[in-house]
Design a protein around this motif. Sequence first.
Motif, PDB file in Angstrom:
ATOM      1  N   HIS A 185       0.836  -1.202   0.000  1.00 11.17           N
ATOM      2  CA  HIS A 185       0.000   0.000   0.000  1.00 11.17           C
ATOM      3  C   HIS A 185       0.871   1.253   0.000  1.00 11.17           C
ATOM      4  N   LYS A 186       0.397   2.263  -0.711  1.00 10.96           N
ATOM      5  CA  LYS A 186       1.164   3.505  -0.856  1.00 10.96           C
ATOM      6  C   LYS A 186       0.446   4.725  -0.296  1.00 10.96           C
ATOM      7  N   ASN A 187      -0.888   4.730  -0.361  1.00  3.38           N
ATOM      8  CA  ASN A 187      -1.660   5.891   0.066  1.00  3.38           C
ATOM      9  C   ASN A 187      -2.795   5.431   0.986  1.00  3.38           C
ATOM     10  N   LYS A 206       1.449   6.337  11.570  1.00  2.80           N
ATOM     11  CA  LYS A 206       1.682   7.350  10.539  1.00  2.80           C
ATOM     12  C   LYS A 206       3.167   7.569  10.313  1.00  2.80           C
ATOM     13  N   GLU A 210       4.989   6.515   6.784  1.00  5.76           N
ATOM     14  CA  GLU A 210       5.569   7.578   5.954  1.00  5.76           C
ATOM     15  C   GLU A 210       7.080   7.415   5.826  1.00  5.76           C
ATOM     16  N   GLY A 214       5.512   5.688   2.128  1.00  4.10           N
ATOM     17  CA  GLY A 214       4.079   5.817   1.881  1.00  4.10           C
ATOM     18  C   GLY A 214       3.560   7.185   2.291  1.00  4.10           C
ATOM     19  N   THR A 215       2.295   7.433   1.982  1.00  4.28           N
ATOM     20  CA  THR A 215       1.654   8.710   2.301  1.00  4.28           C
ATOM     21  C   THR A 215       0.334   8.467   3.010  1.00  4.28           C
ATOM     22  N   VAL A 217      -2.911   9.934   3.215  1.00  2.28           N
ATOM     23  CA  VAL A 217      -3.624  10.925   2.397  1.00  2.28           C
ATOM     24  C   VAL A 217      -4.810  11.535   3.126  1.00  2.28           C
ATOM     25  N   GLU A 239     -10.392  10.937  -0.528  1.00  2.00           N
ATOM     26  CA  GLU A 239      -9.017  10.893  -1.017  1.00  2.00           C
ATOM     27  C   GLU A 239      -8.673   9.564  -1.687  1.00  2.00           C
ATOM     28  N   PRO A 241      -8.108   6.323  -0.746  1.00  2.00           N
ATOM     29  CA  PRO A 241      -6.932   5.594  -0.244  1.00  2.00           C
ATOM     30  C   PRO A 241      -6.936   4.145  -0.719  1.00  2.00           C
ATOM     31  N   ASP A 242      -5.759   3.525  -0.748  1.00  2.00           N
ATOM     32  CA  ASP A 242      -5.707   2.113  -1.124  1.00  2.00           C
ATOM     33  C   ASP A 242      -5.775   1.193   0.090  1.00  2.00           C
TER      34      ASP A 242
END
Length: 422
Positions: A185-187, A206, A210, A214-215, A217, A239, A241-242
């Motif tokens: 997962h990235k976001n 978080k 990060e 990753g972010t 979002v 947003e 998210p994934d």
Amino acid sequence: MSVFTRSRSAKVLGAVAVAGVSAIILAGCAGSSEPAETSAAPADDREDLTLSIGTVLPQSGSLAFLGPPEEAGVLLAVNEVNDAAKGLTIDLTPGDSGDADNKAFETTVPKLQSAGVSAMIGAAASGVTKLFLDSNVSEGIITFSPANTSPDFTTWDDDGLYWRTAPSDLLQGEVLGNLIAEDGHKNIAIIYQNDAYGTGLFGVVKEVFEASGGTVVAEASYNDGDSSFDAQVATVTAENPDAVVLITFDQFATIAPLLVNAGQSAENFYLVDGNLKQWGTDVAVPLEGAKGTTPGPVLEDDFQARLNDAWTADGNSDLADFSYAAESYDAVILLALASLAANATDAAAISGKLQEVSGGSGDGTTCTSFAECADIILEGGTADYDGYSGPVTFDENGDPTEASIGIFQFGADNMHERIDTR
């Protein structure tokens, strides 16, 4: 097994490693006051001890699903200490903690204080413990939680009277943040409860995620007692998210269907110990593929059977979950051993021996049951108790320095199974 150390003067999280479960080291020194030091008395100088303890565990409220395994752990330990007949008997008074919303602890804690208990086992929720910990410190009573995970307790001004067998969320947050990244997962978005538990775990997840590249979002919080979560769901789904991390208690049962109806896939949900229960039909959407984390090792079958036998002997139904049962059991055993080592039942004397009997002083003979450890103490030696929750090995802040985190995954029946331990 993960090893980490912390100190009471630490004020910030600092950098957290992102590869595996690394050591977490926060420099500092002990608190402003120290528990009394006592020496074990020779066996022939001893009188039988009666140790009075109470429980402040969730029989009601948003963490009520943790009540049965925690109470079972306490009950089994009390039975085994008393059956061992080693010159110490535990007098147990159970009580309800409730949660920060229904405030059952406001009745339980004063009752136990008036009863003259030396220690209270609980609460499960960090936010609840924060509401009565200072009162117990003022009364000179030990507060020993099997499930508090807020990092705030490491630096609490507690006169050496606060201890826990559950690891700080510095560890669980690291494992969860890394797991999400490892799953590709990235976001991500995070929904969290706005209390000591939720904000602490949110911050670690978080930071770790990060740091992995990753972010986050979107993020949205709610307050304990809230019943509507449409705004939080709208914030995070906007947003796209994934994955969604849900740092909640029972509110998950309401939030999960809202997220699915808004287009989020439940297989990309990540849960935590506060909501990682066997949901079954109590959640209206399929959770297959969702993952979550909870502190604690794989429990031996014999230990689970003993827990269940102790619990059902009072007419209760079979245990459906064993979360924090080992931590609760070990809390009682450690209190009993510290009392035996101090040859006293007052809280200051017990606190002065808790680190020692856990092996945190670096001395002692390893033992794995109350009876075995008690014999070492009664023969004039130093016991180093390794429990069902792990070696424990308290640091000077009352935190365990060795712990493991289980990773679980839900199946089509909305029931979860352990798939990994870190």
